[in-house]
Design a protein around this motif. Structure first.
Motif, PDB file in Angstrom:
ATOM      1  N   UNK A  39      25.444  59.677  58.300  1.00  0.00           N
ATOM      2  CA  UNK A  39      25.692  59.073  59.607  1.00  0.00           C
ATOM      3  C   UNK A  39      26.188  60.131  60.585  1.00  0.00           C
ATOM      4  N   UNK A  40      27.085  60.968  60.146  1.00  0.00           N
ATOM      5  CA  UNK A  40      27.583  62.044  61.015  1.00  0.00           C
ATOM      6  C   UNK A  40      26.448  62.983  61.407  1.00  0.00           C
ATOM      7  N   UNK A  41      25.622  63.351  60.445  1.00  0.00           N
ATOM      8  CA  UNK A  41      24.521  64.286  60.715  1.00  0.00           C
ATOM      9  C   UNK A  41      23.513  63.681  61.682  1.00  0.00           C
ATOM     10  N   UNK A  42      23.108  62.439  61.440  1.00  0.00           N
ATOM     11  CA  UNK A  42      22.133  61.804  62.316  1.00  0.00           C
ATOM     12  C   UNK A  42      22.732  61.431  63.666  1.00  0.00           C
ATOM     13  N   UNK A  43      24.030  61.216  63.698  1.00  0.00           N
ATOM     14  CA  UNK A  43      24.696  60.889  64.952  1.00  0.00           C
ATOM     15  C   UNK A  43      24.718  62.037  65.939  1.00  0.00           C
ATOM     16  N   UNK A  44      24.466  63.230  65.461  1.00  0.00           N
ATOM     17  CA  UNK A  44      24.478  64.413  66.321  1.00  0.00           C
ATOM     18  C   UNK A  44      23.113  64.766  66.894  1.00  0.00           C
ATOM     19  N   UNK A  45      22.074  63.976  66.576  1.00  0.00           N
ATOM     20  CA  UNK A  45      20.747  64.265  67.102  1.00  0.00           C
ATOM     21  C   UNK A  45      20.181  63.021  67.785  1.00  0.00           C
ATOM     22  N   UNK A  46      19.181  63.216  68.619  1.00  0.00           N
ATOM     23  CA  UNK A  46      18.581  62.076  69.319  1.00  0.00           C
ATOM     24  C   UNK A  46      17.751  61.249  68.350  1.00  0.00           C
ATOM     25  N   UNK A  47      17.466  60.020  68.755  1.00  0.00           N
ATOM     26  CA  UNK A  47      16.644  59.139  67.935  1.00  0.00           C
ATOM     27  C   UNK A  47      15.249  59.730  67.748  1.00  0.00           C
ATOM     28  N   UNK A  48      14.714  60.330  68.811  1.00  0.00           N
ATOM     29  CA  UNK A  48      13.382  60.936  68.731  1.00  0.00           C
ATOM     30  C   UNK A  48      13.365  62.068  67.706  1.00  0.00           C
ATOM     31  N   UNK A  49      14.428  62.866  67.663  1.00  0.00           N
ATOM     32  CA  UNK A  49      14.503  63.946  66.663  1.00  0.00           C
ATOM     33  C   UNK A  49      14.606  63.372  65.249  1.00  0.00           C
ATOM     34  N   UNK A  50      15.385  62.314  65.097  1.00  0.00           N
ATOM     35  CA  UNK A  50      15.571  61.711  63.772  1.00  0.00           C
ATOM     36  C   UNK A  50      14.268  61.113  63.250  1.00  0.00           C
TER      37      UNK A  50
END
Length: 104
Positions: free
Chosen positions: A58-69
């Motif tokens: 969650x921390x890792x994905x929270x630092x990138x945009x939805x498009x990047x994820x």
């Protein structure tokens, strides 16, 4: 998915503002399963109760945009359900003009 939520809101007779917002939103959506691209399987982490790993994810994905994820959405388009939908589209059993695709 927007269509499903709107139909549920309409059936329940609640939150007309949200229903209107979903119906008029023209931003492409990536709702669905197997959309997030990462080395870990978020669902597996959750189901196995590895909360520490889930918090890290969650921390890792929270630092990138939805498009990047979402990346290339490889996991989504390689899913058997997607292939079944694609097959039905080719056969004309499902049509882009069908009501459930209204918000797509």
């Amino acid at each position: 998915m927007r269509y499903v939520v709107c139909r549920a809101l309409e059936a329940a007779g609640v939150d007309e503002d949200l229903r209107r917002a979903l119906a008029t939103d023209d931003v492409p959506g990536a709702w669905g399963h197997r959309v997030i691209e990462c080395d870990d399987d978020p669902l597996e982490l959750f189901l196995n109760g590895r909360n520490g790993a889930m918090s890290d994810l969650i921390d890792r994905l929270g630092d990138i945009s939805f498009a990047e994820a979402c990346g290339s959405m490889k996991g989504f388009v390689s899913d058997p359900s997607w292939h079944e939908l694609h097959s039905r589209l080719r056969q004309g059993l499902v049509k882009p003009a069908d009501e459930e695709w209204a918000f797509s």
